[in-house]
Scaffold this active site. Structure first.
Site, mmCIF file in Angstrom:
data_model
loop_
_atom_site.group_PDB
_atom_site.id
_atom_site.type_symbol
_atom_site.label_atom_id
_atom_site.label_comp_id
_atom_site.label_asym_id
_atom_site.label_seq_id
_atom_site.Cartn_x
_atom_site.Cartn_y
_atom_site.Cartn_z
ATOM 1 N N ARG A 1 0.175 6.401 7.421
ATOM 2 C CA ARG A 1 0.552 6.234 6.002
ATOM 3 C C ARG A 1 -0.315 7.175 5.165
ATOM 4 N NH1 ARG A 1 1.590 0.418 3.708
ATOM 5 N NH2 ARG A 1 2.920 1.651 2.352
ATOM 6 N N ASP B 1 -4.324 1.748 -4.258
ATOM 7 C CA ASP B 1 -4.421 2.423 -2.957
ATOM 8 C C ASP B 1 -5.302 3.664 -3.024
ATOM 9 O OD1 ASP B 1 -1.746 0.905 -3.071
ATOM 10 O OD2 ASP B 1 -2.186 1.190 -0.953
ATOM 11 N N LYS C 1 1.260 0.525 -6.068
ATOM 12 C CA LYS C 1 2.667 0.294 -5.711
ATOM 13 C C LYS C 1 3.609 0.715 -6.836
ATOM 14 C CE LYS C 1 3.863 -0.795 -2.591
ATOM 15 N NZ LYS C 1 4.369 0.133 -1.534
ATOM 16 N N GLY D 1 -1.406 -2.940 2.776
ATOM 17 C CA GLY D 1 -2.469 -3.163 1.790
ATOM 18 C C GLY D 1 -3.628 -2.238 2.152
ATOM 19 N N ALA D 2 -4.129 -1.510 1.146
ATOM 20 C CA ALA D 2 -5.084 -0.432 1.425
ATOM 21 C C ALA D 2 -6.292 -0.860 2.288
ATOM 22 C CB ALA D 2 -5.533 0.198 0.109
ATOM 23 N N GLN E 1 6.835 -7.281 -1.831
ATOM 24 C CA GLN E 1 5.541 -7.849 -1.422
ATOM 25 C C GLN E 1 5.066 -8.939 -2.388
ATOM 26 O OE1 GLN E 1 6.257 -4.601 -1.563
ATOM 27 N NE2 GLN E 1 5.019 -3.367 -0.177
HETATM 28 O O1 MRU Z 1 2.841 -0.539 0.603
HETATM 29 P P1 MRU Z 1 1.778 -1.593 0.613
HETATM 30 O O2 MRU Z 1 2.304 -2.979 0.714
HETATM 31 O O3 MRU Z 1 0.710 -1.297 1.644
HETATM 32 O O4 MRU Z 1 1.120 -1.435 -0.813
HETATM 33 C C1 MRU Z 1 0.112 -2.309 -1.215
HETATM 34 C C2 MRU Z 1 -0.319 -2.096 -2.607
HETATM 35 O O5 MRU Z 1 0.189 -1.276 -3.329
HETATM 36 C C3 MRU Z 1 -1.481 -2.903 -3.052
HETATM 37 O O6 MRU Z 1 -1.396 -3.143 -4.424
HETATM 38 C C4 MRU Z 1 -2.735 -2.084 -2.779
HETATM 39 O O7 MRU Z 1 -2.789 -1.688 -1.441
HETATM 40 C C5 MRU Z 1 -3.940 -2.798 -3.159
HETATM 41 S S1 MRU Z 1 -4.523 -3.744 -1.794
HETATM 42 C C6 MRU Z 1 -5.733 -4.800 -2.148
#
Ligand code: MRU
Length: 362
Positions: free
Chosen positions: A91, A242, A253, A55-56, A201
């Site tokens: 990442r 992100d 995502k 999550g970002a 997720q």
């Molecule tokens: O690959 P992830 O699980 O880190 O991706 C997360 C997402 O795409 C979330 O929608 C995004 O980070 C928003 S977090 C508040």
């Protein structure tokens, strides 16, 4: 937010030793709540890369604590550079990672080495506290959208993709913050939770979070979102992101873009919730300029779940000779985005609107 009545954040400093970092291992959810203790830069880099934390905003906060762990071991300028380089490489897509590392460098580089470790812990703690405050503000602004829908009568059905809840941030979440606030204030809300293949997720994290907080929700296959929109069962889409470009293109995502298309075709408002630390002011064109993380093919060719005997099992679901591709994110062009929910208020996904709202940052 609470797990079985106990308040948690997604990351914190161990209260007993005062320096190691605790996280909830998100690869183990929803089957078990494993609290992992991290003591080195390398362990934190692995936790981000292997998505024990994800999550970002949480990736950014984790990277900040990664720098603090590194400074505790060696606070030289070379070690600071090396820690930042190592964490930045974990990442590529979420800009919050680079944002947090930039903030750590700006705070630590001018200091004498002897002061760096304490300052790093303090700055990482500030990044976490700021994130909680920002998400609370996002929640308040997003709540107005849900209240507006609720005035039309009946329960408000919101569709979300992936996990942009408290597990993806330090607390509250971005896309889920308005939903928690609506639920807490007594509004009738229901969330369509897209499973979010390949890593699920939505099914494993969003459903778990919402369930723990008592928010009514239904898990659906990713392919079902458009169907529910066509049948008038979705009042609003709210997703996280992100990286947002200065012209309002939204990277999130994989699969988000298809939901934005379906939302446009069905007249369903498509909102994106984000802290300003997710805006990359250096780029305009999301399709051309956002690096999309390619993850292991095994995430597509296999699935992990709980077997009937209670054990956690991974099974292959693709013929053994078939290759698989796994882009982790996609870009939704600004023209498909109804608006952005930020800590400063609701904003059009347009350069002029963004630069006006964030004059001091743009
Ligand atoms: O690959 P992830 O699980 O880190 O991706 C997360 C997402 O795409 C979330 O929608 C995004 O980070 C928003 S977090 C508040």
């Amino acid at each position: 937010m609470k797990i079985d009545g106990t308040p948690y954040r997604s990351i914190w400093v161990d209260e007993e030793d005062g320096w190691s970092v605790r996280i909830i291992d998100q690869t183990k959810l929803p089957w078990s709540v494993d609290l992992v203790r991290l003591t080195t830069l390398e362990q934190m880099a692995h936790a981000i890369k292997a998505m024990l934390v994800r999550g970002a905003p949480l990736i950014g906060a984790s990277a900040a604590y990664g720098v603090a762990l590194a400074m505790r071991a060696d606070a030289s300028g070379a070690a600071l550079d090396q820690a930042i380089e190592c964490l930045a490489a974990t990442r590529p897509t979420a800009i919050n990672l680079r944002w947090a590392l930039g903030r750590m460098r700006a705070r630590l580089a001018p200091l004498p080495p002897a002061e760096r470790a304490a300052a790093a812990y303090a700055e990482a703690a500030r990044i976490c506290d700021d994130d909680v405050g920002v998400n609370e503000a996002i929640g308040r602004h997003g709540l107005t959208l849900i209240q507006e829908k609720a005035r039309e009568g009946g329960r408000v059905n919101i569709l979300t993709h992936c996990n942009a809840g408290w597990l993806a941030t330090v607390d509250w979440g971005t896309a889920l913050a308005p939903i928690y606030m609506a639920h807490n204030s007594g509004l009738a809300v229901h969330v369509w939770v897209e499973e979010t293949r390949p890593r699920n997720q939505g099914a494993s994290l969003t459903a778990w979070e919402l369930g723990k907080h008592g928010v009514p929700h239904t898990v659906i296959a990713d392919n079902a979102g458009g169907h529910f929109m066509q049948h008038g069962d979705v009042d609003l889409v709210i997703v996280g992101t992100d990286r947002v470009t200065r012209q309002g293109d939204v990277c999130n995502k994989i699969g988000t873009y298809l939901k934005a298309l379906a939302a446009r075709d069905n007249g369903v408002p498509f909102w994106v919730a984000l802290p300003s630390s997710t805006i990359d002011w250096t780029i305009r064109d999301g399709l051309a300029d956002i690096p999309i993380e390619e993850r292991a093919a095994a995430e597509v060719t296999t699935m992990t779940g709980r077997a009937m005997d209670g054990s956690i099992t991974t099974v292959r679901i693709v013929p053994s000779a078939s290759p698989a591709a796994n882009p982790a994110f996609d870009v939704t062009p600004a023209r498909l985005v109804t608006g952005l929910i930020t800590e400063r208020g609701l904003c059009e996904a347009r350069e002029a609107a963004l630069t006006q709202m964030f004059r001091d940052l743009a």
